[in-house]
Design a protein around this motif. Structure first.
Motif, mmCIF file in Angstrom:
data_model
loop_
_atom_site.group_PDB
_atom_site.id
_atom_site.type_symbol
_atom_site.label_atom_id
_atom_site.label_comp_id
_atom_site.label_asym_id
_atom_site.label_seq_id
_atom_site.Cartn_x
_atom_site.Cartn_y
_atom_site.Cartn_z
ATOM 1 N N ASP A 44 11.494 -2.003 -36.688
ATOM 2 C CA ASP A 44 11.258 -3.203 -35.892
ATOM 3 C C ASP A 44 11.032 -4.434 -36.771
ATOM 4 O O ASP A 44 11.539 -5.513 -36.485
ATOM 5 N N PHE A 45 10.276 -4.264 -37.844
ATOM 6 C CA PHE A 45 9.950 -5.391 -38.699
ATOM 7 C C PHE A 45 11.143 -5.867 -39.523
ATOM 8 O O PHE A 45 11.271 -7.058 -39.798
ATOM 9 N N VAL A 46 11.996 -4.932 -39.951
ATOM 10 C CA VAL A 46 13.060 -5.272 -40.894
ATOM 11 C C VAL A 46 14.452 -4.944 -40.357
ATOM 12 O O VAL A 46 15.277 -5.839 -40.156
ATOM 13 N N VAL A 47 14.710 -3.683 -40.118
ATOM 14 C CA VAL A 47 16.079 -3.231 -39.858
ATOM 15 C C VAL A 47 16.660 -3.872 -38.601
ATOM 16 O O VAL A 47 17.800 -4.367 -38.614
ATOM 17 N N ARG A 48 15.900 -3.904 -37.509
ATOM 18 C CA ARG A 48 16.404 -4.467 -36.254
ATOM 19 C C ARG A 48 15.886 -5.879 -35.984
ATOM 20 O O ARG A 48 16.047 -6.393 -34.879
ATOM 21 N N ASN A 49 15.278 -6.485 -36.980
ATOM 22 C CA ASN A 49 14.691 -7.807 -36.792
ATOM 23 C C ASN A 49 15.749 -8.883 -37.062
ATOM 24 O O ASN A 49 16.004 -9.263 -38.202
ATOM 25 N N SER A 50 16.368 -9.396 -36.008
ATOM 26 C CA SER A 50 17.451 -10.370 -36.156
ATOM 27 C C SER A 50 16.975 -11.686 -36.755
ATOM 28 O O SER A 50 17.761 -12.435 -37.330
ATOM 29 N N SER A 51 15.669 -11.996 -36.637
ATOM 30 C CA SER A 51 15.158 -13.257 -37.172
ATOM 31 C C SER A 51 15.263 -13.304 -38.698
ATOM 32 O O SER A 51 15.327 -14.381 -39.293
ATOM 33 N N LEU A 52 15.285 -12.135 -39.347
ATOM 34 C CA LEU A 52 15.407 -12.110 -40.803
ATOM 35 C C LEU A 52 16.823 -12.445 -41.263
ATOM 36 O O LEU A 52 17.027 -12.788 -42.421
ATOM 37 N N ARG A 53 17.770 -12.357 -40.373
ATOM 38 C CA ARG A 53 19.167 -12.587 -40.736
ATOM 39 C C ARG A 53 19.601 -14.034 -40.492
ATOM 40 O O ARG A 53 20.778 -14.329 -40.356
ATOM 41 N N GLY A 54 18.659 -14.932 -40.399
ATOM 42 C CA GLY A 54 18.984 -16.327 -40.184
ATOM 43 C C GLY A 54 18.954 -16.736 -38.736
ATOM 44 O O GLY A 54 19.333 -17.856 -38.396
ATOM 45 N N GLY A 55 18.511 -15.840 -37.868
ATOM 46 C CA GLY A 55 18.454 -16.157 -36.448
ATOM 47 C C GLY A 55 17.292 -17.063 -36.088
ATOM 48 O O GLY A 55 17.207 -17.565 -34.975
ATOM 49 N N ALA A 56 16.379 -17.261 -37.031
ATOM 50 C CA ALA A 56 15.220 -18.125 -36.780
ATOM 51 C C ALA A 56 15.089 -19.121 -37.920
ATOM 52 O O ALA A 56 15.287 -18.787 -39.086
ATOM 53 N N GLY A 57 14.772 -20.358 -37.573
ATOM 54 C CA GLY A 57 14.498 -21.352 -38.593
ATOM 55 C C GLY A 57 13.129 -21.111 -39.206
ATOM 56 O O GLY A 57 12.298 -20.374 -38.651
ATOM 57 N N LEU A 58 12.885 -21.755 -40.330
ATOM 58 C CA LEU A 58 11.615 -21.565 -41.027
ATOM 59 C C LEU A 58 10.427 -21.893 -40.136
ATOM 60 O O LEU A 58 9.432 -21.176 -40.114
ATOM 61 N N SER A 59 10.534 -22.970 -39.364
ATOM 62 C CA SER A 59 9.403 -23.401 -38.542
ATOM 63 C C SER A 59 9.055 -22.382 -37.466
ATOM 64 O O SER A 59 7.896 -22.286 -37.037
ATOM 65 N N GLU A 60 10.043 -21.598 -37.021
ATOM 66 C CA GLU A 60 9.785 -20.660 -35.926
ATOM 67 C C GLU A 60 8.881 -19.510 -36.340
ATOM 68 O O GLU A 60 8.219 -18.908 -35.503
ATOM 69 N N PHE A 61 8.862 -19.194 -37.620
ATOM 70 C CA PHE A 61 7.922 -18.172 -38.076
ATOM 71 C C PHE A 61 6.479 -18.631 -37.837
ATOM 72 O O PHE A 61 5.578 -17.817 -37.656
ATOM 73 N N PHE A 62 6.265 -19.952 -37.874
ATOM 74 C CA PHE A 62 4.922 -20.498 -37.707
ATOM 75 C C PHE A 62 4.630 -20.916 -36.270
ATOM 76 O O PHE A 62 3.477 -20.923 -35.859
ATOM 77 N N LEU A 63 5.668 -21.262 -35.513
ATOM 78 C CA LEU A 63 5.460 -21.814 -34.169
ATOM 79 C C LEU A 63 5.653 -20.808 -33.049
ATOM 80 O O LEU A 63 5.252 -21.073 -31.919
ATOM 81 N N ARG A 64 6.292 -19.676 -33.343
ATOM 82 C CA ARG A 64 6.523 -18.678 -32.296
ATOM 83 C C ARG A 64 6.011 -17.312 -32.741
ATOM 84 O O ARG A 64 6.776 -16.421 -33.079
ATOM 85 N N PRO A 65 4.698 -17.144 -32.751
ATOM 86 C CA PRO A 65 4.142 -15.842 -33.166
ATOM 87 C C PRO A 65 4.516 -14.751 -32.179
ATOM 88 O O PRO A 65 4.740 -15.004 -31.004
ATOM 89 N N GLY A 66 4.587 -13.547 -32.663
ATOM 90 C CA GLY A 66 4.879 -12.406 -31.779
ATOM 91 C C GLY A 66 6.332 -12.035 -31.819
ATOM 92 O O GLY A 66 6.749 -11.228 -32.646
ATOM 93 N N THR A 67 7.154 -12.627 -30.962
ATOM 94 C CA THR A 67 8.539 -12.174 -30.829
ATOM 95 C C THR A 67 9.358 -12.471 -32.077
ATOM 96 O O THR A 67 10.012 -11.590 -32.619
ATOM 97 N N ILE A 68 9.306 -13.704 -32.566
ATOM 98 C CA ILE A 68 10.080 -14.041 -33.759
ATOM 99 C C ILE A 68 9.506 -13.338 -34.983
ATOM 100 O O ILE A 68 10.226 -12.783 -35.805
ATOM 101 N N ALA A 69 8.192 -13.341 -35.090
ATOM 102 C CA ALA A 69 7.561 -12.775 -36.279
ATOM 103 C C ALA A 69 7.826 -11.281 -36.410
ATOM 104 O O ALA A 69 7.966 -10.774 -37.514
ATOM 105 N N PHE A 70 7.903 -10.564 -35.302
ATOM 106 C CA PHE A 70 8.040 -9.121 -35.383
ATOM 107 C C PHE A 70 9.402 -8.615 -34.935
ATOM 108 O O PHE A 70 9.704 -7.442 -35.107
ATOM 109 N N GLY A 71 10.235 -9.484 -34.380
ATOM 110 C CA GLY A 71 11.612 -9.098 -34.092
ATOM 111 C C GLY A 71 11.762 -8.114 -32.945
ATOM 112 O O GLY A 71 10.803 -7.612 -32.370
#
Length: 233
Positions: A44-71
Motif C-alpha cells: 500500500d505504501f509503495v508498490v500500489r501507491n500511485s502518488s509516488l509515481r508523479g500522481g501527486a504534486g509536492l504540496s499534496e503530501f502536506f495538504l492532503r493527509p491520509g489518501t495521498i500520503a498512504f496511497g
C-alpha cells in the motif's frame, strides 16, 4: 564504570573511530535486511501507491493527509508528509527495487546512532561511555522492525531530527546563541512532519532543564525557550 563516565580528561577515543564503530555495528546487524523484499503494508505504501509515481504534486503530501500520503485510496488519518516524501524520493532513484528503500532505512538508523553518541557525550559522559550507549542503541533488537521494515520508515525518519533538536537545544542553553534555538525548532518541525511521536520532545526539554544538565540559571529563562516548542507541538 563510574570512572569511565566521570573522568572525561582520560578520554582518548577519537570521534571518527567512534562513528566508524557505530557504522560497522549497524551494517553488520542489518546488512541482511537490505536483501528483503516488499511485505505487508509495503504494497500500500509503495508498490500500489500511485502518488509516488508523479500522481501527486509536492504540496499534496502536506495538504492532503491520509489518501495521498498512504496511497491506494487508504485513509489513515495520520499526518506524516515527510515519510511519504521520503518514499517518493526513493521511488525516483530506485523504482520498485526494495534494496534502495532498505538502504535508506539503514542510513537513517545510522544517523540516529550518531545522534545518540553526540547527545550523551554532550550530557557529560566520556566518549567511551557515549559510544557504549550508542552501540547498545544501534544493535538493540527493539529497533529491528523500524529498520528492517520499509513501511516503518517513519520511526527511523523522525528520530535523528528529534535527537539533533535536543542536542541543538543543549548547545543553545550553554551559550551557543539564538541560532541554535532556531535550529532546534527547525529540526523539531522536521521531526513532527515525519511522525507524530515527536510531539513528546517539549517534555524532554523541560526534564533536561529541570535536571540541571543544561545549566540554565532560572525558571523565567527556561520558560521563554520552552514556549515555542509547546506552541509548535
Amino acid at each position: 564504570v563510574p570512572e569511565m563516565i566521570i573522568k572525561r580528561e582520560t578520554d582518548i577515543l577519537p570521534v571518527w573511530l567512534c562513528l566508524l564503530l557505530l557504522a560497522a555495528a549497524a551494517v553488520f546487524t542489518y546488512a541482511a535486511a537490505t536483501g528483503g523484499g516488499f511485505i505487508w503494508d509495503d504494497y500500500d505504501f509503495v508498490v500500489r501507491n500511485s502518488s509516488l509515481r508523479g500522481g501527486a504534486g509536492l504540496s499534496e503530501f502536506f495538504l492532503r493527509p491520509g489518501t495521498i500520503a498512504f496511497g491506494s485510496g487508504y485513509s489513515s488519518g495520520l499526518y506524516r508528509p515527510l515519510f511519504s516524501l521520503s518514499l517518493a524520493l526513493d521511488y525516483r532513484f530506485w523504482g520498485l527495487d526494495p534494496f534502495g528503500y532498505h538502504l535508506t532505512n539503514l542510513f537513517l538508523h545510522l544517523l540516529s546512532a550518531g545522534a545518540v553518541f553526540f547527545l550523551f557525550f554532550a550530557l557529560g559522559i566520556t566518549r567511551a561511555a557515549a559510544l557504549a550507549v550508542a552501540l547498545i542503541f544501534t544493535v538493540h533488537p527493539v529497533n529491528t522492525e523500524a529498520v528492517a521494515w520499509i513501511s516503518s520508515r517513519a520511526n527511523v525518519l523522525f528520530l535523528p531530527f528529534y535527537l539533533l533538536s535536543m542536542l541543538s537545544f543543549i548547545r543553545y542553553r550553554r551559550g551557543g546563541g539564538r541560532f541554535f534555538l532556531l535550529f532546534a525548532l527547525g529540526l523539531f518541525s522536521v521531526s513532527l512532519l515525519s511522525k507524530e511521536m515527536a510531539v513528546t520532545l517539549p517534555l524532554l526539554l523541560v526534564a533536561l532543564d529541570l535536571s540541571g544538565l543544561t545549566g540554565t540559571p532560572d525558571r523565567k529563562t527556561m520558560f521563554r525557550a520552552w514556549l515555542p516548542f509547546w506552541l509548535l507541538a
